[in-house]
Write a protein that holds these residues in place. Structure first.
Motif, short mmCIF file in Angstrom:
data_model
loop_
_atom_site.label_atom_id
_atom_site.label_comp_id
_atom_site.label_asym_id
_atom_site.label_seq_id
_atom_site.Cartn_x
_atom_site.Cartn_y
_atom_site.Cartn_z
N ALA A 185 0.82 -1.22 0.00
CA ALA A 185 0.00 0.00 0.00
C ALA A 185 0.85 1.27 0.00
N ALA A 186 2.07 1.20 0.52
CA ALA A 186 2.95 2.37 0.54
C ALA A 186 3.62 2.62 -0.80
N GLY A 187 3.57 1.65 -1.70
CA GLY A 187 4.20 1.79 -3.02
C GLY A 187 5.71 1.70 -2.98
N ALA A 188 6.25 1.01 -1.99
CA ALA A 188 7.71 0.90 -1.85
C ALA A 188 8.23 -0.48 -2.21
N ARG A 189 7.34 -1.49 -2.27
CA ARG A 189 7.76 -2.87 -2.54
C ARG A 189 6.77 -3.56 -3.45
N CYS A 190 7.30 -4.51 -4.20
CA CYS A 190 6.47 -5.36 -5.05
C CYS A 190 6.79 -6.81 -4.73
#
Length: 89
Positions: free
Chosen positions: A41-46
């Protein structure tokens, strides 16, 4: 083989990854197949599930992205595959 690929976006910035993906696609080498992915949700990891003959097969793909992403790769089995290997007493 299946692999859980955890990508940490360098600098916590997803924008360069998105730009390259839109421009060049996933850039998978022959024999490597994308299965599914999720972004935190933070857009830092996939988190991705990839299929490849072996871990070394992923190296070319990793080199194409490692300027933007730090990788952690774990070979995984489906739950059914794993539990089929456990003897029942």
């Amino acid at each position: 083989m299946l692999f859980m690929v955890m990508e940490r976006f360098k600098g916590g910035d997803p924008k360069p990854i998105g730009e390259r993906f839109r421009r060049s696609g996933r850039m998978l080498p022959a024999g490597v197949l994308y299965q599914a992915s999720w972004v935190d949700a933070a857009g830092a990891r996939c988190f991705q599930i990839m299929e490849a003959p072996n871990l070394e097969s992923l190296n070319e793909w990793i080199r194409r992205w490692d300027d933007l992403v730090d990788f952690e790769i774990v070979p995984v089995l489906s739950s059914g595959e794993y539990w089929a290997t456990i003897p029942v007493d």
